[in-house]
Design an enzyme around this catalytic site. Structure first.
Site, PDB file in Angstrom:
ATOM      1  N   HIS A 206      38.208  33.209  48.166  1.00  0.00           N
ATOM      2  CA  HIS A 206      37.307  33.480  47.037  1.00  0.00           C
ATOM      3  C   HIS A 206      38.028  33.841  45.753  1.00  0.00           C
ATOM      4  O   HIS A 206      37.401  34.045  44.718  1.00  0.00           O
ATOM      5  CB  HIS A 206      36.324  34.592  47.395  1.00  0.00           C
TER       6      HIS A 206
HETATM    7  C1  UD1 Z   1      34.642  40.469  43.186  1.00  0.00           C
HETATM    8  C2  UD1 Z   1      35.906  41.239  42.798  1.00  0.00           C
HETATM    9  C3  UD1 Z   1      37.023  40.877  43.758  1.00  0.00           C
HETATM   10  C4  UD1 Z   1      36.606  41.075  45.201  1.00  0.00           C
HETATM   11  C5  UD1 Z   1      35.326  40.311  45.462  1.00  0.00           C
HETATM   12  C6  UD1 Z   1      34.854  40.525  46.877  1.00  0.00           C
HETATM   13  C7  UD1 Z   1      36.257  41.718  40.419  1.00  0.00           C
HETATM   14  C8  UD1 Z   1      37.028  41.341  39.219  1.00  0.00           C
HETATM   15  N1  UD1 Z   1      36.348  40.891  41.469  1.00  0.00           N
HETATM   16  O1  UD1 Z   1      34.900  39.097  43.003  1.00  0.00           O
HETATM   17  O2  UD1 Z   1      38.137  41.696  43.496  1.00  0.00           O
HETATM   18  O3  UD1 Z   1      37.629  40.621  46.050  1.00  0.00           O
HETATM   19  O4  UD1 Z   1      34.327  40.756  44.540  1.00  0.00           O
HETATM   20  O5  UD1 Z   1      33.720  39.792  47.155  1.00  0.00           O
HETATM   21  O6  UD1 Z   1      35.615  42.728  40.412  1.00  0.00           O
HETATM   22  N2  UD1 Z   1      27.563  36.227  43.267  1.00  0.00           N
HETATM   23  C9  UD1 Z   1      26.403  36.027  43.960  1.00  0.00           C
HETATM   24  N3  UD1 Z   1      25.860  37.102  44.615  1.00  0.00           N
HETATM   25  C10 UD1 Z   1      26.387  38.339  44.595  1.00  0.00           C
HETATM   26  C11 UD1 Z   1      27.565  38.534  43.865  1.00  0.00           C
HETATM   27  C12 UD1 Z   1      28.150  37.479  43.214  1.00  0.00           C
HETATM   28  O7  UD1 Z   1      25.892  34.924  44.025  1.00  0.00           O
HETATM   29  O8  UD1 Z   1      25.824  39.258  45.226  1.00  0.00           O
HETATM   30  C13 UD1 Z   1      28.190  35.067  42.594  1.00  0.00           C
HETATM   31  C14 UD1 Z   1      27.839  34.979  41.130  1.00  0.00           C
HETATM   32  O9  UD1 Z   1      27.651  33.654  40.821  1.00  0.00           O
HETATM   33  C15 UD1 Z   1      29.059  35.484  40.440  1.00  0.00           C
HETATM   34  C16 UD1 Z   1      30.180  35.099  41.401  1.00  0.00           C
HETATM   35  O10 UD1 Z   1      29.600  35.185  42.689  1.00  0.00           O
HETATM   36  O11 UD1 Z   1      29.218  34.926  39.180  1.00  0.00           O
HETATM   37  C17 UD1 Z   1      31.366  36.035  41.323  1.00  0.00           C
HETATM   38  O12 UD1 Z   1      30.961  37.402  41.481  1.00  0.00           O
HETATM   39  P1  UD1 Z   1      31.835  38.599  40.804  1.00  0.00           P
HETATM   40  O13 UD1 Z   1      31.311  39.913  41.221  1.00  0.00           O
HETATM   41  O14 UD1 Z   1      31.972  38.329  39.336  1.00  0.00           O
HETATM   42  O15 UD1 Z   1      33.268  38.375  41.385  1.00  0.00           O
HETATM   43  P2  UD1 Z   1      33.726  38.060  42.872  1.00  0.00           P
HETATM   44  O16 UD1 Z   1      34.328  36.722  42.872  1.00  0.00           O
HETATM   45  O17 UD1 Z   1      32.623  38.354  43.843  1.00  0.00           O
END
Ligand code: UD1
Length: 367
Positions: A206
């Site tokens: 991821h």
């Molecule tokens: C975040 C953390 C990362 C961690 C990861 C674990 C930061 C910078 N990154 O990355 O360190 O390893 O979480 O999972 O804080 N999304 C959903 N549903 C959710 C959450 C996210 O669909 O409940 C999708 C959204 O489209 C979002 C994308 O995932 O834009 C990324 O989510 P985000 O929280 O920005 O970063 P992660 O890649 O999850």
């Protein structure tokens, strides 16, 4: 005494759960008046990324949900800061605890330090020395502004000292995520996904460096497809990765490469424990496989968890897919050679009691 915990994203939950539990236990056994407030920033919001972890980890429901959701780094960090500031002003806790290295961790720590509220960082001092990783920036800044730094391993202490953190702020307590693993491992047998059978390789990817680079993600998929000719490959897909796969479009995948939805904590732990090998870019999974003695190949150039390589079963394969294939072959040829009965206590203080040490220190330091 009033303690406030801030969590936001999936890897925070298994770290905060044992600390909340240990502090609640201390409060009961000492009859001391300890109030705990749990703030969820809402960085992760899908039931599969959040609610199911709260229930499986037996965490109390959040007292406050800031509901910030997903956005760019600046917007997400700012949204947490803006929403958290009035909560902090209203609640006036004696100490705030932040966990890990996600955007919510940094945002909450900054708000505390600006308002002069004492703040503790659980899982302090980890460094990948790769500043292109958003988490590395979060770690560096969070540690600079925190008053108490709870570290999992000696390399973390050294990093903090080198960055000028006064030794009196640093407490090596061990690994709180392993506390959750130790407590819940006995429950995993009931949670093994019924439609999967050994042998299999377990995959999670991821990191933006792997999944936001679409040509590279395609190459990774074709390497996993090739590996699936040797054994079943089970790949629970993170929402970020799912989005990128949609952008890639229709790709014919072999039947033994199985893409699943994100799994709950216990199901994933059950799969890790019985995996022939794990391929990942997660930090926490490098640690969990080390503890479990399961061979792990990490698709990254660097790790902020070097003890998983020096003392554990982790190998960095970087961006070398030939090396990934060769290392996987080696594990398949030689069996799970890295597994051993003595594994569970290989890393000092990764023993299921880190949160109790944190509770002890907090109660002493705020007495
Ligand atoms: C975040 C953390 C990362 C961690 C990861 C674990 C930061 C910078 N990154 O990355 O360190 O390893 O979480 O999972 O804080 N999304 C959903 N549903 C959710 C959450 C996210 O669909 O409940 C999708 C959204 O489209 C979002 C994308 O995932 O834009 C990324 O989510 P985000 O929280 O920005 O970063 P992660 O890649 O999850």
């Amino acid at each position: 005494m009033h303690l406030l915990h801030v969590v936001g994203a999936r890897p925070n939950f298994m770290k905060a759960a044992p600390v909340l539990r240990a502090l609640a236990g201390r409060s009961e056994s000492h009859g001391s008046a300890l109030r705990q407030t749990l703030v969820h920033t809402g960085q992760h919001y899908d039931a599969a990324m959040s609610d199911v972890f709260f229930s499986q980890l037996e965490m109390p429901a959040p007292d406050v949900n800031l509901e910030v959701g997903s956005s760019t780094h600046a917007r997400q960090t700012a949204a947490v800061m803006q929403a958290f500031e009035p909560v902090l002003i209203q609640l006036q806790p004696d100490l705030v605890l932040v966990y890990g290295d996600v955007n919510s961790t940094l945002a909450a720590a900054l708000v505390c330090s600006k308002l002069g509220v004492r703040v503790a960082h659980v899982e302090a001092g980890l460094r990948s020395f790769d500043r292109t990783m958003p988490e590395e920036i979060n770690r560096l800044v969070t540690d600079q502004v925190c008053d108490l730094l709870f570290t999992p391993s000696p390399d973390a202490d050294e990093n903090l000292l080198r960055e000028g953190i006064p030794p009196a702020r640093i407490y090596r307590v061990g690994n709180v995520m392993i506390d959750s693993l130790v407590r819940l491992l006995p429950k995993t047998s009931e949670h093994f996904p019924p439609d999967i059978s050994a042998p299999y390789a377990l995959v999670t990817l991821h990191r933006p460096s792997n999944v936001d680079d679409l040509p590279w993600l395609r190459e990774l998929l074709s390497t996993l497809s090739a590996l699936s000719e040797r054994l079943q490959v089970v790949f629970p897909v993170h929402p970020r990765t799912r989005q990128r796969l949609r952008e890639i479009g229709e790709v014919a995948l072999p039947p033994r490469l199985r893409l699943l939805d994100p799994l709950p904590y216990l199901e994933f732990l059950a799969l890790q424990q019985k995996a022939t090998l794990v391929i990942t870019d997660s930090g926490g999974i490098q640690e969990e496989t080390t503890f479990l003695g399961v061979s792990c190949l990490t698709v990254r150039e660097s790790t902020e968890r070097p003890v998983t390589v020096t003392l554990g079963s982790n190998q960095l394969v970087g961006r070398d897919l030939k090396l990934l294939r060769a290392a996987a072959e080696e594990i398949l040829e030689n069996g799970a050679g890295l597994k051993s009965e003595s594994k569970p206590h290989l890393v000092p203080l990764w023993d299921g009691h880190a949160a109790e040490r944190i509770a002890e220190i907090i109660l002493r330091s705020t007495a």
